[in-house]
Design an enzyme around this catalytic site. Structure first.
Site, PDB file in Angstrom:
ATOM      1  N   ASP A   7      -1.397  -4.053  -3.018  1.00 25.64           N
ATOM      2  CA  ASP A   7      -2.182  -2.848  -2.718  1.00 25.64           C
ATOM      3  C   ASP A   7      -3.664  -3.154  -2.864  1.00 25.64           C
ATOM      4  O   ASP A   7      -4.055  -4.222  -3.364  1.00 25.64           O
ATOM      5  CB  ASP A   7      -1.769  -1.695  -3.645  1.00 25.64           C
ATOM      6  CG  ASP A   7      -1.844  -0.328  -2.947  1.00 25.64           C
ATOM      7  OD1 ASP A   7      -2.752  -0.134  -2.109  1.00 25.64           O
ATOM      8  OD2 ASP A   7      -1.008   0.543  -3.250  1.00 25.64           O
ATOM      9  N   GLU A  52      -6.161 -10.745  -0.831  1.00 22.96           N
ATOM     10  CA  GLU A  52      -6.921 -10.498   0.409  1.00 22.96           C
ATOM     11  C   GLU A  52      -8.425 -10.461   0.129  1.00 22.96           C
ATOM     12  O   GLU A  52      -9.147  -9.612   0.642  1.00 22.96           O
ATOM     13  CB  GLU A  52      -6.480  -9.169   1.053  1.00 22.96           C
ATOM     14  CG  GLU A  52      -4.987  -9.058   1.282  1.00 22.96           C
ATOM     15  CD  GLU A  52      -4.543  -7.842   2.084  1.00 22.96           C
ATOM     16  OE1 GLU A  52      -5.417  -7.138   2.636  1.00 22.96           O
ATOM     17  OE2 GLU A  52      -3.336  -7.598   2.151  1.00 22.96           O
ATOM     18  N   GLU A  66       0.797  -1.239   0.000  1.00 26.35           N
ATOM     19  CA  GLU A  66       0.000   0.000   0.000  1.00 26.35           C
ATOM     20  C   GLU A  66       0.827   1.286   0.000  1.00 26.35           C
ATOM     21  O   GLU A  66       0.558   2.212   0.766  1.00 26.35           O
ATOM     22  CB  GLU A  66      -0.957  -0.004   1.204  1.00 26.35           C
ATOM     23  CG  GLU A  66      -1.876  -1.202   1.222  1.00 26.35           C
ATOM     24  CD  GLU A  66      -2.711  -1.320   2.505  1.00 26.35           C
ATOM     25  OE1 GLU A  66      -2.680  -0.390   3.323  1.00 26.35           O
ATOM     26  OE2 GLU A  66      -3.401  -2.342   2.664  1.00 26.35           O
TER      27      GLU A  66
HETATM   28  O1  G3I Z   1      -3.983  -8.032  19.382  1.00 27.02           O
HETATM   29  C1  G3I Z   1      -4.516  -6.824  19.932  1.00 27.02           C
HETATM   30  C2  G3I Z   1      -5.232  -7.109  21.196  1.00 27.02           C
HETATM   31  O2  G3I Z   1      -4.315  -7.580  22.140  1.00 27.02           O
HETATM   32  C3  G3I Z   1      -5.932  -5.839  21.680  1.00 27.02           C
HETATM   33  O3  G3I Z   1      -6.705  -6.130  22.792  1.00 27.02           O
HETATM   34  C4  G3I Z   1      -6.833  -5.263  20.587  1.00 27.02           C
HETATM   35  C5  G3I Z   1      -7.473  -3.935  20.984  1.00 27.02           C
HETATM   36  O4  G3I Z   1      -7.783  -3.165  19.870  1.00 27.02           O
HETATM   37  O5  G3I Z   1      -6.064  -5.046  19.447  1.00 27.02           O
HETATM   38  C6  G3I Z   1      -5.474  -6.228  18.943  1.00 27.02           C
HETATM   39  O6  G3I Z   1      -4.746  -5.937  17.793  1.00 27.02           O
HETATM   40  C7  G3I Z   1      -5.479  -5.629  16.643  1.00 27.02           C
HETATM   41  C8  G3I Z   1      -5.151  -6.674  15.582  1.00 27.02           C
HETATM   42  O7  G3I Z   1      -5.749  -6.312  14.364  1.00 27.02           O
HETATM   43  C9  G3I Z   1      -5.661  -8.073  15.953  1.00 27.02           C
HETATM   44  O8  G3I Z   1      -7.063  -8.094  16.013  1.00 27.02           O
HETATM   45  C10 G3I Z   1      -5.051  -4.250  16.169  1.00 27.02           C
HETATM   46  O9  G3I Z   1      -5.490  -3.273  17.109  1.00 27.02           O
HETATM   47  C11 G3I Z   1      -5.633  -3.971  14.816  1.00 27.02           C
HETATM   48  O10 G3I Z   1      -5.073  -2.764  14.313  1.00 27.02           O
HETATM   49  C12 G3I Z   1      -5.282  -5.091  13.874  1.00 27.02           C
HETATM   50  O11 G3I Z   1      -5.885  -4.843  12.650  1.00 27.02           O
HETATM   51  C13 G3I Z   1      -5.326  -5.472  11.521  1.00 27.02           C
HETATM   52  C14 G3I Z   1      -5.013  -4.412  10.472  1.00 27.02           C
HETATM   53  O12 G3I Z   1      -4.604  -5.037   9.258  1.00 27.02           O
HETATM   54  C15 G3I Z   1      -3.905  -3.496  10.928  1.00 27.02           C
HETATM   55  O13 G3I Z   1      -2.698  -4.186  11.092  1.00 27.02           O
HETATM   56  C16 G3I Z   1      -6.352  -6.473  10.981  1.00 27.02           C
HETATM   57  O14 G3I Z   1      -6.481  -7.541  11.913  1.00 27.02           O
HETATM   58  C17 G3I Z   1      -5.867  -7.019   9.647  1.00 27.02           C
HETATM   59  O15 G3I Z   1      -6.863  -7.828   9.081  1.00 27.02           O
HETATM   60  C18 G3I Z   1      -5.573  -5.878   8.700  1.00 27.02           C
HETATM   61  O16 G3I Z   1      -5.071  -6.417   7.507  1.00 27.02           O
HETATM   62  C19 G3I Z   1      -4.864  -5.497   6.442  1.00 27.02           C
HETATM   63  C20 G3I Z   1      -3.684  -5.991   5.649  1.00 27.02           C
HETATM   64  O17 G3I Z   1      -2.578  -6.163   6.492  1.00 27.02           O
HETATM   65  C21 G3I Z   1      -3.345  -5.050   4.494  1.00 27.02           C
HETATM   66  N1  G3I Z   1      -4.498  -4.833   3.656  1.00 27.02           N
HETATM   67  C22 G3I Z   1      -5.703  -4.399   4.362  1.00 27.02           C
HETATM   68  C23 G3I Z   1      -6.056  -5.395   5.465  1.00 27.02           C
HETATM   69  C24 G3I Z   1      -7.324  -5.023   6.143  1.00 27.02           C
HETATM   70  O18 G3I Z   1      -7.183  -3.786   6.774  1.00 27.02           O
END
Ligand code: G3I
Length: 359
Positions: free
Chosen positions: A207, A270, A160
């Site tokens: 992306d 994805e 991205e």
């Molecule tokens: O693991 C912590 C947990 O301990 C905590 O209690 C909780 C509170 O918010 O957060 C948890 O972490 C979260 C994690 O996902 C696991 O659920 C993060 O806050 C959250 O930001 C994270 O989001 C991920 C996001 O990328 C950002 O990294 C999503 O799961 C994941 O599906 C998403 O994936 C992205 C791809 O990497 C790139 N393309 C888009 C896609 C969707 O956004």
């Protein structure tokens, strides 16, 4: 006892009875081969997964083992998880996923070395000149890529980097700490470091939104043309394909077709089809919506199969496994049902759309 006086007919009867005694049991009819995503697909079908669910949820694990032959770590290879402090790498959770893939003879795809999100605190607070930033980034790619050499066979090297208007993310909201500290050619250097980290890994630029943002699609294709001219090692394009029921089919076909025309591998990396992008709280997942979602999965899969030449088909990966573990629910805190498996990991109409698209 046989005697000369025994009539011939009696001898014949004895022989026939003997034959009956050694007659083999009738062979059982062969077990019908169960149809799964991986059995039907001429390419790898993957899913993005989480190690805690994999450890604790037997239905999740069962469906993954059976249906998919590709694995992406949804979060555990991102910098914040794998490299939480400057001199600390935490391999444990990513290792668990990689081992599951290796044990099940599934292809492991790495996501991702360089992204403007999932940045650990120590990087956000890092102070240094451009050489120090370059060293930081290079070390990260060499260390993580080197550690998983031979186990992770392909990588989203940069994720991205472009905005929807086609410019590189830089400052402001959605900006990139990498672009700001490393200059506009940092993406190319990431690919060079990734090649150095694992010369055999297949290297992707990944992306989202190419199906609805022509400027972003063009920027990505121009980058590929430029990289080829300059011999920057890039092997593939990742089209994330986070779409919804109303995403126009022409846009989907155009993104797939023009990516394939580069001659690089194309990975739908994805895939999910959102039902409720507007976040309605009263929406129900009606039969009509289920049918529309079936048709969308069918269209994406069929179009990918038709428009991407075989040698360039890296495969299709869904982002998560079933509706219960979809990121759309946890991230946006909304109702949605974007995947081929439902909350109990049973097949939805979307699953059958996927299967039909493969045929
Ligand atoms: O693991 C912590 C947990 O301990 C905590 O209690 C909780 C509170 O918010 O957060 C948890 O972490 C979260 C994690 O996902 C696991 O659920 C993060 O806050 C959250 O930001 C994270 O989001 C991920 C996001 O990328 C950002 O990294 C999503 O799961 C994941 O599906 C998403 O994936 C992205 C791809 O990497 C790139 N393309 C888009 C896609 C969707 O956004």
């Amino acid at each position: 006892m046989l005697t000369r006086s025994m009539p011939l007919i009696f001898l014949v009867n004895l022989l026939v009875m003997g034959c009956h005694l050694v007659e083999l049991p009738k062979p059982k009819p062969p077990k019908p081969i169960e149809i799964t995503l991986q059995s039907e697909a001429p390419f790898t079908v993957g899913a993005a997964i989480d190690p805690t669910r994999l450890r604790n949820d037997t239905a999740y694990r069962r469906v993954l083992s059976k249906e998919f032959d590709g694995i992406t770590a949804e979060n555990m290879l991102k910098m914040n998880n794998v490299h939480p402090a400057q001199n600390t790498y935490d391999w444990s959770r990513a290792d668990y996923i990689v081992q599951f893939a290796l044990d099940g003879k599934k292809r492991m795809h790495g996501h991702t070395f360089v992204w403007h999100q999932a940045i650990p605190g120590w990087v956000n607070n890092f102070v240094g000149d451009s050489a120090a930033w370059e060293g930081l980034l290079k070390d990260h790619i060499l260390k993580v890529g080197g550690y998983y050499q031979g186990k992770v066979s392909s990588w989203d090297v940069v994720n991205e980097a472009f905005q929807s208007n086609g410019s590189l993310r830089n400052t402001g909201e959605g900006g990139s700490i990498w672009r700001r500290n490393l200059g506009p050619d940092y993406v190319a250097r990431c690919f060079q470091y990734a090649r150095q980290a694992d010369p055999k890994a297949v290297l992707f630029y990944n992306d989202f939104g190419q199906e609805t943002s022509p400027a972003k699609l063009k920027a990505m294709l121009d980058m590929v043309t430029d990289f080829k001219k300059r011999n920057i090692p890039i092997d593939g394009i990742g089209l994330q394909m986070h779409i919804n029921l109303n995403t126009p089919n022409e846009g989907i076909a155009n993104a797939i077709r023009s990516s394939a025309q580069t001659g690089l591998k194309v990975h739908i990396s994805e895939l999910d089809v959102a039902i409720n992008p507007g976040g309605s709280t009263s929406i129900e997942f009606t039969d009509e919506l289920k049918e529309r979602q079936r048709q969308k999965f069918f269209y994406v899969v069929k179009t990918y199969k038709e428009l991407v030449p075989k040698a360039q088909q890296h495969g299709i990966t869904t982002w998560n496994v079933g509706d219960a573990d979809s990121w759309l629910r946890s991230y946006y805190k909304r109702k949605d049902w974007p995947l081929p498996f439902d909350d109990a990991y049973q097949k939805k109409p979307a699953y059958y759309g996927f299967i039909e698209g493969l045929r």
